[in-house]
Design an enzyme around this catalytic site. Structure first.
Site: not given
Ligand code: FAD
Ligand code: SF4
Lengths: 592, 233
Positions: A519
């Protein structure tokens, strides 16, 4: 040349990006989504029984970011040399379609309204002097009332299970008494309490606190969401965190959005496409598209786009802004510039409670979002005046399914041996008869805690790594210590035969070797002042108005709640304003 | 291996004996006996470690997770076979770690900063420990009595021994982590023979459905573990 042109390019394929892609294709735009990692679908990566293999999953980190390609460097203080984060430990970013949204747990919160205006709220109650020197405490520039429809929308897409308190001004249930009014109930009833959560609920209630079921994006029943995507009931298998759900019960972009999106002819998903930079025109105020590398063929391609959305996750978004020259990099010495400012995380400590040997906690049973929490020490729900710190923590039992390798490697500590017969005995006893109570708290922003580019280490693409300067500060350590001290009476009432209360210690530096949470927040925050925020209240770059940056990077402070519910609501909020205002007349949505 | 859930064993679960001392002594514990017999008939032949190294891994892992009243130790559970087999995976070659230089040492809390992948840590670490034990005890590690083996492991864990280029503590943590993985991973990978690790913890393995066991008021889970390949205790 002949660059391919699309209306919008979206970087990343996690929650933030998938929501934006769905909204923009619905608005009739042609959209290309670029994901650096591989394609992932439930029938392949999620297939049982391989999907529930602990070694391959959470231990060898099959679904997480492969650091050999790119990582960050970390130091605690500005006078240190930051060193590379070489092995995944403290945080576990995602890679591949679905991002970390495929291997997350599913705790799905809204926001505590006061957290959105924390600076104003603290000043109103305690005066400006209450804010410690060096703390960059800020408001989000958006209110709960404005975001409410988008929290509601996200819950109906995620199929969230929960227990509401107040709907349209009427108290309707046994939910969190501190939670704000809702326009509608949760789409699904709360998950059942595990044994450990149920005894926490009773003990907390008897102690005069206000327990509630954690809101969970793990379906308590079968569900068909807004987009026609279907979920099956969660069976408490306990393989949420670090795994993909084989039952289609945990919400993920892969299950809840992409099946609908993939059918849209205006949408194209390109996996194995690592975006190197956002291309800007010579004025540096307009993006012309992005350049990405096909990680299989190593071929570079530039796409031309009218609108660029970054949804690459908190620190990757900041990295892309810095390497592309979007906005002014933050300088901690003069406290000027915005990109990299207010980098925040979350305080979390896990205390353990042992029950009599006749009582089995069956810790392998669980669901990522299942549990019972209290908010009595979160946000502004208690009097900070005599305590002298800003922030707070929910306290909860969130039994998500504890696996044997994780239990064995982690067991010990607190003075107990880490190997040999005594260790083995303690491990077995702990696994069978104990449970964990977390204090999952806020983390404030500080002037000397920030993100910038590392001067030494590079990724395999030749770009400088992002550098994190981060450590725990006195305000947050004292907050954590106070909240943990409130756990003791609850643990006693639960019938503890032994307990190990864990809190942060004064002067304790951030340790990159132990998992805390993923987080991470801030670094490109939203706000109403371009001098102190990189993004306006619609998550639009103040400097390059056809770039929107979606993710927890927008949070000015780390909050006590898990971030994803807020990220999803902000994505829908930004999308709404792009659809209703921006597309009609592209340009800044707020005058600087 | 054949699923071997027989009657006397099933009764012992009902009595709540799973994983207790009496369980290990019960004659009906067929899966465990079968696993031991299979290994004795065709002992595993390591492919990464040489004989001396493999004896070290067997002996040291057994001290970290010893056989006792609670049940079998790492040696009988096949932790050494597990580690040897892991050495042929991308993990052991450091392919999931950021391994670009420069390599500069810093405070421990900033994490691992050595240029060595797990394969290197074992090669260098074992050679270092063998050198150390021959110097201080006149024999190889595997030939020492348990008390002296424990003394050496304690010294490694405590950080007072340097094994050439590898700090003793780093090698200790690598060995401890992989030993516990080999004790508790699915038997697919060569360790946790006969599901012995899971039986001790009361972990049901690949069951992955606890719909009716979400809250049974603290009662122990009644069924024996099952592996990904369908082996059951
Ligand atoms: C084990 C674990 C448990 C969790 N549990 C919770 C929970 O219970 N509740 C909660 O609210 N949150 C939880 N989280 C946090 C949650 O996973 C994240 O807040 C959320 O997934 C973020 O979403 P996002 O779309 O911002 O980023 P992400 O899901 O990280 O997606 C970003 C994507 O962008 C891609 N990317 C990065 N850089 C580049 C680039 N230069 N070019 C192309 N692609 C790129 C990455 O590969 C990734 O697939 C948890 C996280 C983990 C690891
Ligand atoms: S606990 Fe529920 S949501 Fe989580 S992986 Fe298992 S079935 Fe899916």
């Amino acid at each position: 040349m002949g660059r391919t042109h699309v209306d919008a390019v979206i970087v990343g394929a996690g929650w933030a990006s998938s929501i934006m892609a769905k909204e923009l294709t619905e608005a009739g735009l042609s959209v290309i989504m670029l994901e650096r990692g591989p394609e992932r679908t439930t029938p392949v990566e999620g297939a049982y029984p391989e999907s529930i293999d602990e070694l391959r999953g959470a231990v060898r980190k099959r679904l997480f970011q492969n650091l050999s390609q790119s990582t960050v460097t970390i130091r605690n203080t500005m006078d240190q040399t930051a060193l590379p984060y070489r092995q995944l430990a403290a945080f576990l970013p995602g890679e591949g379609v679905g991002g970390a949204g495929l291997h997350w747990s599913g705790v799905h919160f809204r926001v505590a309204p006061e957290d959105l205006r924390l600076r104003s709220s603290v000043i109103e109650r305690y005066g400006a002097k209450f804010i410690p020197e060096g703390m960059n405490l800020q408001d989000y520039g958006v209110t709960y009332e404005e975001l409410e429809p988008f929290f509601d929308k996200a819950e109906k897409v995620f199929g969230t299970s929960g227990e509401a308190y107040k709907v349209q001004g009427k108290i309707i249930g046994n939910g969190n008494v501190f939670s704000p009014d809702r326009s509608d109930n949760f789409p699904l009833p709360a998950l059942k309490d595990t044994f450990s959560a149920s005894i926490f609920r009773d003990a907390a209630k008897n102690a005069g606190y206000h327990p509630y079921a954690l809101p969970a994006a793990n379906a308590s029943r079968q569900y068909t969401n807004t987009y026609g995507c279907q979920m099956g009931p969660c069976n408490f298998c306990g393989y949420c965190s670090g795994y993909d759900c084989y039952l289609y019960s945990k919400a993920s972009p892969n299950v809840n959005i992409l099946p609908a999106l993939r059918q849209d002819p205006g949408f194209t998903l390109i996996p194995n496409a690592h975006v190197l930079r956002v291309d800007l025109d010579h004025t540096k105020t307009k993006a012309t598209g992005v350049t990405y590398l096909d990680t299989k063929t190593r071929k570079e391609t530039s796409l031309s786009a009218d609108l660029v959305v970054l949804g690459a996750f908190q620190f990757n978004n900041v990295h892309l802004m810095l390497v592309s020259g979007i906005g002014k990099p933050y300088d901690p010495v003069s406290n000027t510039g915005t990109v990299g400012r207010n980098f925040v995380y979350q305080t979390i400590t896990s205390s353990r409670v042992w029950l009599p040997s006749s009582t089995y906690t069956n810790q392998f049973v669980g669901a990522g979002g299942a549990g019972v929490a209290i908010d009595d020490f979160n946000s502004m729900n208690f009097d900070h005046g005599p305590l002298g710190f800003v922030g707070g923590s929910p306290v909860w039992v969130n039994q998500a399914g504890v696996k044997p390798i994780a239990a064995a490697i982690g067991a010990g500590g607190g003075g107990t041996p880490r190997w040999g017969s005594a260790y083995k005995n303690a491990l077995i006893n702990t696994y069978k008869h104990s449970l964990v109570i977390d204090a999952h708290g806020s983390n404030m922003a500080y002037r000397d805690v920030y993100l910038d580019l590392d001067p030494t280490w590079k990724d395999v693409y030749g770009q400088p790594l992002l550098r994190m300067t981060f450590t725990w500060k006195d305000n947050d350590i004292r907050m954590n210590q106070y909240v943990v001290s409130r756990i003791e009476p609850i643990a006693r009432a639960m019938g503890a035969t032994k307990m190990n209360l864990v809190h942060l210690n004064a002067g304790q530096p951030f340790d990159t070797r132990n998992y805390q949470t993923t987080h991470l927040g801030g670094g490109a925050i939203m706000g109403d002042n371009p001098q102190t925020s990189a993004l306006n209240r619609y998550l639009q770059s103040w400097d390059v108005s056809n770039v929107f940056v979606i993710g927890s990077n927008a949070f000015p402070q780390g909050m006590g709640y898990n971030p994803t519910g807020m990220v999803a609501a902000l994505a829908y909020w930004a999308a709404h304003h792009i659809r209703t205002t921006y597309l009609k007349s592209p340009g800044p949505l707020v005058k600087a | 291996m054949e699923p071997t859930l027989n009657r006397p064993l099933r009764r012992s679960f009902v009595k709540g004996l799973l994983g207790t001392t009496s369980f290990w002594m019960a004659s009906g514990n067929a899966s465990w006996t079968a696993a031991l017999a299979a290994e004795a008939a065709h002992p595993y032949q390591p492919t990464f470690f040489d004989t001396m190294e493999y004896r070290f891994v067997e002996a040291a892992s057994e001290r970290l997770f010893p056989a006792d009243d609670n049940g079998p130790g790492a040696k009988a559970l096949g932790a050494a076979e597990f580690i040897d087999r892991q050495m042929q995976t991308p993990y052991a070659r450091g392919e999931n770690w950021y391994m670009s230089g420069p390599f500069q040492q810093g405070p421990a809390n900033l994490g691992y900063q050595l240029p060595f992948a797990p394969r290197d840590l074992y090669r260098k670490g074992i050679a270092g420990v063998e050198h150390y034990t021959r110097q201080h005890y006149g024999k190889g590690f595997a030939d020492l009595p348990a008390v002296q083996q424990d003394e050496i492991l304690t010294a490694l864990e405590g950080g007072s021994v340097q094994l050439g280029e590898v700090p003793g503590r780093v090698f200790f943590e690598q060995l401890r982590t992989n030993t516990l993985e080999g004790t508790f991973a699915d038997p697919l990978y060569g360790g946790n023979r006969g599901l012995g690790g899971w039986i001790m913890l009361g972990f049901p393995g690949a069951k992955a459905d606890f719909m009716d066991w979400v809250n049974q008021e603290g009662a122990p889970y009644p069924l024996a573990p099952v592996s990904i390949a369908g082996e059951t205790a």
